[in-house]
Scaffold this active site. Structure first.
Site, PDB file in Angstrom:
ATOM      1  N   GLU A  34      -6.262   8.272   1.612  1.00 59.93           N
ATOM      2  CA  GLU A  34      -6.120   7.024   0.854  1.00 59.93           C
ATOM      3  C   GLU A  34      -6.741   7.196  -0.530  1.00 59.93           C
ATOM      4  OE1 GLU A  34      -5.140   3.912  -0.793  1.00 59.93           O
ATOM      5  OE2 GLU A  34      -4.457   4.026   1.292  1.00 59.93           O
ATOM      6  N   ARG A  36      -6.981   4.658  -2.845  1.00 60.79           N
ATOM      7  CA  ARG A  36      -7.756   3.487  -3.257  1.00 60.79           C
ATOM      8  C   ARG A  36      -9.220   3.669  -2.908  1.00 60.79           C
ATOM      9  NH1 ARG A  36      -4.749  -1.294  -4.155  1.00 60.79           N
ATOM     10  NH2 ARG A  36      -2.576  -1.153  -3.457  1.00 60.79           N
ATOM     11  N   THR A  42      -1.795  -1.932   0.347  1.00 57.49           N
ATOM     12  CA  THR A  42      -1.372  -3.111  -0.405  1.00 57.49           C
ATOM     13  C   THR A  42      -1.654  -4.387   0.368  1.00 57.49           C
ATOM     14  OG1 THR A  42       0.346  -1.922  -1.624  1.00 57.49           O
ATOM     15  CG2 THR A  42       0.632  -4.296  -1.398  1.00 57.49           C
ATOM     16  N   GLY A 179      12.684 -14.758  -3.132  1.00 56.63           N
ATOM     17  CA  GLY A 179      12.355 -14.218  -1.822  1.00 56.63           C
ATOM     18  C   GLY A 179      10.997 -14.684  -1.341  1.00 56.63           C
ATOM     19  N   VAL A 180      10.483 -14.008  -0.332  1.00 56.68           N
ATOM     20  CA  VAL A 180       9.245 -14.424   0.321  1.00 56.68           C
ATOM     21  C   VAL A 180       8.070 -14.443  -0.645  1.00 56.68           C
ATOM     22  CG1 VAL A 180       7.590 -13.838   2.128  1.00 56.68           C
ATOM     23  CG2 VAL A 180      10.041 -13.585   2.559  1.00 56.68           C
ATOM     24  N   ILE A 181       7.854 -13.348  -1.371  1.00 57.64           N
ATOM     25  CA  ILE A 181       6.682 -13.239  -2.245  1.00 57.64           C
ATOM     26  C   ILE A 181       6.725 -14.290  -3.340  1.00 57.64           C
ATOM     27  CG2 ILE A 181       5.518 -11.755  -3.926  1.00 57.64           C
ATOM     28  CD1 ILE A 181       6.396  -9.353  -2.205  1.00 57.64           C
ATOM     29  N   ARG A 270      10.741  -5.065  -3.334  1.00 55.83           N
ATOM     30  CA  ARG A 270       9.847  -3.912  -3.339  1.00 55.83           C
ATOM     31  C   ARG A 270      10.641  -2.649  -3.049  1.00 55.83           C
ATOM     32  NH1 ARG A 270       4.643  -5.162  -3.668  1.00 55.83           N
ATOM     33  NH2 ARG A 270       3.938  -3.179  -2.787  1.00 55.83           N
ATOM     34  N   HIS A 442       1.087 -30.493  26.554  1.00 52.86           N
ATOM     35  CA  HIS A 442       1.385 -31.704  25.778  1.00 52.86           C
ATOM     36  C   HIS A 442       0.077 -32.349  25.337  1.00 52.86           C
ATOM     37  CE1 HIS A 442       3.283 -35.455  24.548  1.00 52.86           C
ATOM     38  NE2 HIS A 442       2.339 -36.099  25.238  1.00 52.86           N
TER      39      HIS A 442
END
Length: 463
Positions: A34, A36, A42, A179-181, A270, A442
């Protein structure tokens, strides 16, 4: 001699770190690369987790300003402390990424820090050191897709990364992409006080989702103040000290217009992140969309090199990558890992939420599959009425002959949680009758799922 591993996973996002942990649990010697400074990819750092933190905080702000009075909870005044909200988001992210680091230590996964490059099959270079691996897993995820004529600077023109770090609420936020983002982050800033305009190339939002749900989502978000310019394309962006001026044209062609914004969010999708990995040199085949080609067991054309998650075909979802990571780890350990792609849910974390799993009506019609549909609205649910969240419905699709559940599509309160029941039903090959005859507590929102399953057979009870 270089250190050797049974498995080197490149990328510590949800797919990569889960694959590494599962492989280590199964007794393999594992390293995860990695670049980062923190693990989690991300999703944990600049995606799923921070965006959900801001969504939750902005929902509380919206509720305090506009909804709690209906419950008899009154305020003299509600103020926004954006710096505190952003700081809390940072705390949530930090706790999650530290959690992954703890799991690596617990499971004895070696974290190789730096960017990885495959120098040959079975050899991975990281920070000037070369490591041997019996198996190399590509799990490098995805990045924001660029748009010609719209230059990202993460200040005036931002991707989702920059949209999570805005230091002030913009007067007018223009989102490119429905879209979603785009819808999630557009919702955040709308609740916090921005005007929000969403520009979408197609004639609908969230392509790929059930069309009936998409239309209802557009109406619902419209009532919340989001504005939509559908069938439109952005062809250019000019920045100035006063903001950004977008050139917008009809998707089918026609006269251009200008749209002015304080901040522009580019969210058209993306693309796989594979740059610098040395895949071409290693002979790894890619498809026409830049994704790594794999077989049904995540193997590339090069023996010992595998791929999962956003870099291969399929939905770009963190939980899809996680399931693939587990399946591949089990395959590498000699077991029979498998992913049922028909049972992977998708969720949009607006409020109300949207959730979907399995086939849509459009897909079933295109495939010539005879099906039955059962719908039930949240307006007829006691818990939803008590909450004051009655927008939306649950729709369940079942095979016309066998009654096997083929899909479900929901818009409403907390449907991102409710969808799990139908994912389980699809995984087990359950019928709508099975869901309908399962006792649901319920009063709960889950009863809407039960009633929709009853409605497949035309016998809903509470409508």
């Amino acid at each position: 001699m270089p250190e050797s591993f049974d498995v080197i996973v490149i990328g510590a996002g949800p797919g990569g770190y889960v694959c590494a942990i599962r492989a280590a649990q199964l007794g393999l010697k594992v390293a995860c690369v990695e670049k980062r400074a923190t693990l989690g990819g991300t999703c944990l750092n600049v995606g799923c987790i921070p965006s959900k933190a801001l969504l939750q905080s902005s929902e509380h702000f919206e509720e305090a300003r506009h909804k709690l009075a209906d419950h008899g909870v009154l305020f003299d005044g509600v103020k926004l402390d954006l710096a505190k909200m952003q700081a809390r988001k940072g705390e949530v992210v930090a706790a999650n990424v530290k959690g992954v680091e703890f799991l690596f230590k617990k499971n004895k996964v070696t974290w190789l820090k730096g960017a990885a490059r495959i120098v040959a099959p079975g050899k991975v270079e990281v920070a000037g050191e070369t490591y041997d691996a019996k198996n190399v897993v590509i799990a490098t995820g995805s990045e924001s897709t660029p748009l010609r004529g719209v230059e990202v600077d993460e200040t005036q023109v931002v991707t989702s990364t920059g949209a999570l770090e805005l230091p002030a609420v913009p007067g007018h936020l223009v989102v490119i992409g429905g879209g979603v983002i785009g819808l999630e982050l557009g919702s955040v800033w709308r609740r916090l006080g921005a005007e929000v305009t969403v520009i979408e190339y197609l004639d609908r939002l969230v392509p790929g989702m059930d069309n009936e749900i998409a239309k209802l989502l557009e109406r619902t978000l419209g009532k919340q103040g989001l504005r939509f310019k559908l069938k439109s394309k952005v062809t250019g962006a000019t920045k100035s000290a006063d903001g950004v001026t977008l050139t917008v044209e009809p998707a089918a062609g026609g006269a251009a217009e200008e749209v002015k914004a304080d901040v522009v969010l580019l969210a058209i999708g993306r693309r796989p992140h594979t740059e610098g990995l040395g895949l071409a040199e290693a002979g790894v085949e890619m498809d026409e969309r830049g994704r790594v080609k794999t077989d049904a067991h995540f193997a590339t054309n090069v023996p010992g090199i595998w791929a999962i998650g956003d870099v291969i075909a399929g939905a770009m979802l963190a939980h899809k990558a996680e399931d693939e990571g587990v399946a591949l780890a089990e395959i590498l350990a000699g077991q029979k890992g498998h992913v049922n792609y028909a049972a992977i849910p998708g969720v949009i974390y607006t409020w109300p939420e949207v959730a979907s799993v399995g086939a849509t009506e459009e897909e079933l019609k295109a495939a010539g599959v005879a099906y039955k549909s059962g719908k039930f609205p949240f307006t007829a649910n006691g818990r939803a009425r008590a909450m004051g969240d009655m927008d939306g419905f649950v729709k369940i699709l079942a095979d016309a002959k066998t009654d096997r559940v083929l899909g479900a599509h929901m818009l409403g309160p907390d449907v991102g949680t409710l969808i799990a029941e139908i994912s389980l039903a699809i995984e087990f090959g359950a019928s709508a009758e099975d869901v309908a005859r399962t006792c649901h507590a319920h009063p709960t929102l889950n009863e809407v799922v039960k009633e929709a399953a009853l409605a497949v057979d035309g016998r809903a009870l509470h409508i």
